[in-house]
Design a protein around this motif. Structure first.
Motif, mmCIF file in Angstrom:
data_model
loop_
_atom_site.group_PDB
_atom_site.id
_atom_site.type_symbol
_atom_site.label_atom_id
_atom_site.label_comp_id
_atom_site.label_asym_id
_atom_site.label_seq_id
_atom_site.Cartn_x
_atom_site.Cartn_y
_atom_site.Cartn_z
ATOM 1 N N ASP A 72 -18.628 5.367 7.370
ATOM 2 C CA ASP A 72 -17.836 4.193 7.989
ATOM 3 C C ASP A 72 -17.149 3.674 6.993
ATOM 4 O OD1 ASP A 72 -19.427 3.113 5.363
ATOM 5 O OD2 ASP A 72 -20.167 1.132 6.362
ATOM 6 N N ALA A 73 -16.114 3.857 5.956
ATOM 7 C CA ALA A 73 -15.173 3.681 5.479
ATOM 8 C C ALA A 73 -14.324 3.279 6.062
ATOM 9 C CB ALA A 73 -14.800 4.553 4.026
ATOM 10 N N ALA A 74 -13.871 4.378 7.033
ATOM 11 C CA ALA A 74 -12.284 3.996 7.802
ATOM 12 C C ALA A 74 -12.035 3.049 9.040
ATOM 13 C CB ALA A 74 -12.203 5.299 8.329
ATOM 14 N N SER A 75 -13.785 2.438 9.434
ATOM 15 C CA SER A 75 -13.630 1.821 10.511
ATOM 16 C C SER A 75 -14.010 -0.270 9.539
ATOM 17 C CB SER A 75 -15.221 1.691 11.408
ATOM 18 O OG SER A 75 -16.175 1.990 10.247
ATOM 19 N N LYS A 76 -13.956 0.125 8.673
ATOM 20 C CA LYS A 76 -13.687 -1.700 7.500
ATOM 21 C C LYS A 76 -12.284 -1.620 7.564
ATOM 22 C CE LYS A 76 -17.325 -0.442 4.178
ATOM 23 N NZ LYS A 76 -17.740 0.081 2.664
ATOM 24 N N PRO A 77 -12.736 -3.181 7.574
ATOM 25 C CA PRO A 77 -11.399 -4.067 8.086
ATOM 26 C C PRO A 77 -10.591 -3.321 6.883
ATOM 27 C CG PRO A 77 -13.210 -5.587 7.667
ATOM 28 C CD PRO A 77 -13.505 -4.216 7.748
ATOM 29 N N LEU A 78 -8.958 -3.344 7.419
ATOM 30 C CA LEU A 78 -8.121 -2.890 6.472
ATOM 31 C C LEU A 78 -7.480 -3.773 5.457
ATOM 32 C CD1 LEU A 78 -5.454 -1.299 6.313
ATOM 33 C CD2 LEU A 78 -4.268 -2.817 7.537
ATOM 34 N N LYS A 79 -7.936 -3.146 3.825
ATOM 35 C CA LYS A 79 -7.619 -3.782 2.693
ATOM 36 C C LYS A 79 -5.954 -3.062 2.605
ATOM 37 C CE LYS A 79 -8.897 -5.200 -1.470
ATOM 38 N NZ LYS A 79 -8.727 -6.884 -1.798
ATOM 39 N N THR A 80 -5.117 -4.029 1.893
ATOM 40 C CA THR A 80 -3.684 -3.446 1.422
ATOM 41 C C THR A 80 -3.661 -3.109 -0.018
ATOM 42 O OG1 THR A 80 -2.893 -3.636 3.254
ATOM 43 C CG2 THR A 80 -1.036 -3.247 1.555
ATOM 44 N N PRO A 81 -3.691 -2.162 -0.614
ATOM 45 C CA PRO A 81 -3.094 -2.371 -2.145
ATOM 46 C C PRO A 81 -2.321 -3.578 -2.669
ATOM 47 C CG PRO A 81 -3.331 0.227 -1.522
ATOM 48 C CD PRO A 81 -2.762 -1.122 -0.212
ATOM 49 N N LYS A 82 -2.772 -3.530 -3.293
ATOM 50 C CA LYS A 82 -1.394 -4.899 -4.250
ATOM 51 C C LYS A 82 -0.743 -3.770 -4.790
ATOM 52 C CE LYS A 82 -4.405 -6.823 -7.669
ATOM 53 N NZ LYS A 82 -5.827 -6.261 -7.591
ATOM 54 N N ASN A 83 0.479 -3.990 -4.338
ATOM 55 C CA ASN A 83 1.701 -3.604 -5.396
ATOM 56 C C ASN A 83 2.903 -2.932 -4.321
ATOM 57 O OD1 ASN A 83 1.762 -4.972 -8.030
ATOM 58 N ND2 ASN A 83 -0.387 -3.267 -8.227
ATOM 59 N N VAL A 84 2.291 -2.705 -3.093
ATOM 60 C CA VAL A 84 2.752 -1.744 -2.188
ATOM 61 C C VAL A 84 3.837 -2.681 -1.080
ATOM 62 C CG1 VAL A 84 1.743 -2.846 0.196
ATOM 63 C CG2 VAL A 84 1.970 -0.839 -0.086
ATOM 64 N N ALA A 85 4.590 -1.846 -0.813
ATOM 65 C CA ALA A 85 6.102 -2.395 -0.158
ATOM 66 C C ALA A 85 5.891 -3.829 0.918
ATOM 67 C CB ALA A 85 7.239 -1.741 0.261
ATOM 68 N N THR A 86 6.848 -4.591 0.881
ATOM 69 C CA THR A 86 6.495 -5.550 2.390
ATOM 70 C C THR A 86 6.383 -4.998 3.521
ATOM 71 O OG1 THR A 86 8.750 -5.027 2.971
ATOM 72 C CG2 THR A 86 7.728 -7.103 0.949
#
Length: 277
Positions: A72-86
């Motif tokens: 079920d990982a793909a259906s979890k809320p989106l979390k963006t990695p730190k240090n990614v571009a804007t």
């Protein structure tokens, strides 16, 4: 040869490569179902040159007991990695204020991307350090061709964890290690979280409890899915889809980074950058 004919030849090569990979995937899946052991797979074509690289793969079903990310990982809320571009998707390198942008598109399971990174990866970053451009790394997951394949997505989620925990330097070091230890495309071994975690031990300071937890829980799988969809929708300055990996653009214009025998040499890459400026 005109640039138009050259581009058409590259597109034809990409289409042949995609068709070869899809046929190989179907054969491998069928043989696994029939209980047949190792199978030989050939004809991995260079994405932009049409030259064939020989390879082999196993379809023995060795992944049945792999440590996999929760379903079920793909259906979890989106979390963006730190240090990614804007933009929330790309990984930046170089001076963020540089007006020139080099876009590098790659898939963790792509064997030709591995060759490009090993041949030209350092040159890409050296020219960025000199101020020629800033780099935006884009990732694809199109080599996860069927519902039971997830190696590209799992590897990309692990790279997201490296970016989150260690920033761009750890991301780049880990990406290099993943390419150096890239399994044959047909084995999908990156889908086993134990394998990317084992490889993380080769990057000093990366394999912390927090990093391991993010990989095993698939924290950045939704981000990997979003990134893969962005690749599918991406287009070059000519209005045509990116179409395959590796693809390199300078300010949206395609660079010729592959030859009849593989990636261009670093000097050839630098010359291509100068030509496109």
């Amino acid at each position: 040869m005109s640039s138009r004919n050259s581009w058409q030849n590259k597109q034809s090569a990409r289409e042949r490569l995609k068709a070869d990979r899809e046929r190989a995937a179907r054969r491998s899946k069928l043989r696994r179902r029939l209980g047949i052991g190792a199978v030989a797979v050939a004809a991995v074509a260079a994405a932009a040159a049409g030259v064939v690289f020989a390879g082999s793969a196993s379809g023995s079903g060795e992944g049945d007991n792999w440590a996999r990310i929760p379903a079920d990982a793909a259906s979890k809320p989106l979390k963006t990695p730190k240090n990614v571009a804007t933009d929330g998707i790309t990984v930046p390198y170089g001076d963020p204020h540089n007006a020139n942008v080099l876009s590098v598109y790659e898939d963790p399971r792509c064997s030709i991307c591995k060759m490009f990174e090993q041949t030209d990866g350092d040159e890409v970053r050296r020219l960025a350090d000199q101020g020629k451009y800033r780099v935006e790394y884009h990732s694809a997951t199109f080599l996860d061709r069927s519902a039971d394949e997830s190696g590209s997505r799992t590897a990309l989620a692990a790279l997201g964890a490296a970016l989150d925990q260690g920033g761009v330097p750890k991301y780049l070091a880990y990406k290099k290690v993943l390419f150096e230890n890239q399994p044959e495309e047909q084995t999908d071994r990156f889908a086993d979280t134990d394998y990317p975690l084992e490889l993380a031990g080769k990057v000093p300071g990366l394999k912390t409890p927090a990093f391991e937890r993010e990989v095993r829980e698939g924290m950045f799988v939704p981000w990997a899915v979003k990134t893969g969809k962005a690749f599918n929708d991406a287009k070059a300055r000519d209005g045509k889809p990116i179409g395959g990996t590796p693809t390199v653009l300078l300010n949206g214009a395609r660079l010729n980074v592959l030859t009849q025998t593989g990636p261009v040499a670093p000097t050839g890459f630098a010359a291509e950058v100068e030509r496109a400026h």
